[in-house]
Design a protein around this motif. Structure first.
Motif, PDB file in Angstrom:
ATOM      1  N   UNK A  55      -1.839  11.737   3.742  1.00  0.00           N
ATOM      2  CA  UNK A  55      -1.713  11.620   2.230  1.00  0.00           C
ATOM      3  C   UNK A  55      -0.267  11.479   1.675  1.00  0.00           C
ATOM      4  N   UNK A  56      -0.273  10.871   0.414  1.00  0.00           N
ATOM      5  CA  UNK A  56       1.121  11.025  -0.233  1.00  0.00           C
ATOM      6  C   UNK A  56       1.308  12.394  -0.801  1.00  0.00           C
ATOM      7  N   UNK A  57       2.181  13.202  -0.391  1.00  0.00           N
ATOM      8  CA  UNK A  57       2.208  14.692  -0.882  1.00  0.00           C
ATOM      9  C   UNK A  57       3.490  15.011  -1.118  1.00  0.00           C
ATOM     10  N   UNK A  58       4.428  14.014  -1.418  1.00  0.00           N
ATOM     11  CA  UNK A  58       5.890  14.336  -1.638  1.00  0.00           C
ATOM     12  C   UNK A  58       5.959  15.303  -3.008  1.00  0.00           C
ATOM     13  N   UNK A  59       6.877  16.233  -3.062  1.00  0.00           N
ATOM     14  CA  UNK A  59       6.944  17.092  -4.044  1.00  0.00           C
ATOM     15  C   UNK A  59       8.155  16.524  -5.119  1.00  0.00           C
ATOM     16  N   UNK A  68       0.609  -1.137   0.034  1.00  0.00           N
ATOM     17  CA  UNK A  68       0.051   0.129   0.026  1.00  0.00           C
ATOM     18  C   UNK A  68       0.808   1.247  -0.139  1.00  0.00           C
ATOM     19  N   UNK A  69       1.960   1.247  -0.700  1.00  0.00           N
ATOM     20  CA  UNK A  69       2.835   2.648  -0.751  1.00  0.00           C
ATOM     21  C   UNK A  69       3.675   2.736   0.560  1.00  0.00           C
ATOM     22  N   UNK A  70       4.067   1.547   1.300  1.00  0.00           N
ATOM     23  CA  UNK A  70       4.632   1.830   2.355  1.00  0.00           C
ATOM     24  C   UNK A  70       6.243   2.078   2.418  1.00  0.00           C
ATOM     25  N   UNK A  71       6.661   2.041   1.056  1.00  0.00           N
ATOM     26  CA  UNK A  71       8.169   2.450   0.745  1.00  0.00           C
ATOM     27  C   UNK A  71       8.031   3.802  -0.111  1.00  0.00           C
ATOM     28  N   UNK A  72       7.143   4.621  -0.145  1.00  0.00           N
ATOM     29  CA  UNK A  72       7.178   5.760  -0.821  1.00  0.00           C
ATOM     30  C   UNK A  72       7.555   7.140   0.218  1.00  0.00           C
ATOM     31  N   UNK A  73       7.676   8.073  -0.298  1.00  0.00           N
ATOM     32  CA  UNK A  73       8.319   9.259   0.424  1.00  0.00           C
ATOM     33  C   UNK A  73       7.620   9.423   1.550  1.00  0.00           C
ATOM     34  N   UNK A  79       5.022  15.754   6.512  1.00  0.00           N
ATOM     35  CA  UNK A  79       5.654  15.919   5.021  1.00  0.00           C
ATOM     36  C   UNK A  79       4.971  17.040   4.391  1.00  0.00           C
ATOM     37  N   UNK A  80       5.694  18.275   4.049  1.00  0.00           N
ATOM     38  CA  UNK A  80       5.101  19.572   3.494  1.00  0.00           C
ATOM     39  C   UNK A  80       3.871  19.938   4.238  1.00  0.00           C
ATOM     40  N   UNK A  81       4.036  19.862   5.608  1.00  0.00           N
ATOM     41  CA  UNK A  81       2.862  20.882   6.344  1.00  0.00           C
ATOM     42  C   UNK A  81       1.684  19.743   6.853  1.00  0.00           C
ATOM     43  N   UNK A  82       1.641  18.442   6.440  1.00  0.00           N
ATOM     44  CA  UNK A  82       0.772  17.561   6.837  1.00  0.00           C
ATOM     45  C   UNK A  82       1.237  16.399   7.463  1.00  0.00           C
ATOM     46  N   UNK A  83       0.416  15.966   8.579  1.00  0.00           N
ATOM     47  CA  UNK A  83       0.736  14.648   9.089  1.00  0.00           C
ATOM     48  C   UNK A  83       0.435  13.398   8.111  1.00  0.00           C
ATOM     49  N   UNK A  84       1.403  12.739   8.148  1.00  0.00           N
ATOM     50  CA  UNK A  84       1.343  11.544   7.129  1.00  0.00           C
ATOM     51  C   UNK A  84       1.430  10.137   7.733  1.00  0.00           C
ATOM     52  N   UNK A  85       1.925  10.206   8.928  1.00  0.00           N
ATOM     53  CA  UNK A  85       2.107   8.874   9.790  1.00  0.00           C
ATOM     54  C   UNK A  85       2.056   9.146  11.305  1.00  0.00           C
TER      55      UNK A  85
END
Length: 266
Positions: free
Chosen positions: A182-186, A166-171, A207-213
């Protein structure tokens, strides 16, 4: 006489209009310095007066490797570069194999409860990571054998983005454990602002102002999560994350840049 009165009234109106315009311009001029101060977020690798008063500390001065060293060594690796206000790990083209003058780096102080902030940007197809609560001993050859990792990745080009679950190796993700949501990497070449907060076992990634984990160490849920990952096969005691440890930056063989690294102990 009537014509004179009309001209007189027109002249008075013109004077009032000019004075009003001057007062408005003066008010705007007085407001400008306040707007500039409000927008001043500080230069890279510096602390604002508000941050200093709040107890923040720089972990990178933008000019030297002071405080940083290779994992398992006393010196800073020759393969890493300090330039243009950034810590740069140049690509080796050999992935994690790297080279003898390379390897992961860490800040030479352990932290327990803390709020960490930094910025990263990655090269095309690049991979790296930010470790925390890492340990070091003669029996350990890599920091990732003991430390949770906030993933740094080019989600578009690096194959690892499609691996895991489920994308757990993404930024931004807790690598191989919890996907960033959310996945919000630039995109490649742009700076990503990230934060890691640890407090009595509770952990948050932003990440970029949002809680992601968000997760909690040492719980049954944590042990179950780790048991379903790749880590037990690499280190059977991996779930036993320490209550304090090192912050590290990964050499994964790809170009990656870091700056604005600062911390506040909680």
């Amino acid at each position: 006489m009537i014509r004179v009165k009309i001209l007189s009234l027109l002249f008075m109106g013109l004077l009032i209009s000019c004075n009003t315009a001057k007062k408005e311009k003066a008010s705007e001029a007085e407001a400008e310095p306040e707007m500039e101060v409000a927008q001043d977020m500080g230069a890279p690798n510096t602390l604002t007066e508000a941050e200093k008063a709040d107890g923040w500390k720089l972990l990178f001065d933008g000019k030297t490797s002071t405080g940083w060293r290779s994992y398992g060594k006393d010196t800073f690796p020759e393969g890493w570069v300090i330039a243009d206000g950034m810590i740069h790990c140049p690509g080796s083209g050999r992935g994690e194999a790297g080279g003898k003058d390379r390897g992961d780096i860490l800040y030479d102080q352990k932290f327990g409860n803390f709020h960490l902030k930094l910025e990263w940007k990655i090269s095309e197809g690049g991979n790296s990571g930010i470790f925390y609560l890492g340990q070091e001993s003669e029996d350990l050859d890599y920091i990732w054998k003991t430390a949770p990792e906030m993933q740094v990745l080019d989600n578009e080009k690096h194959p690892d983005a499609q691996m895991g679950t489920n994308g757990n190796r993404q930024a931004g993700s807790l690598y191989d454990l919890i996907p960033a949501d959310p996945q919000n990497a630039k995109p490649v070449g742009e700076w990503n602002e990230v934060e890691i907060m640890v407090y009595k076992g509770s952990v948050w990634h932003k990440q970029n102002g949002e809680k992601v984990v968000e997760y909690h160490l040492w719980t049954p849920e944590w042990n179950e999560l780790v048991a379903g990952s790749k880590f037990p096969g690499l280190n059977e005691n991996w779930a036993d994350v320490a209550s304090e440890g090192y912050i590290g930056l990964q050499d994964h063989g790809d170009d990656v840049w870091f700056r604005n690294i600062k911390i506040k102990e909680l």
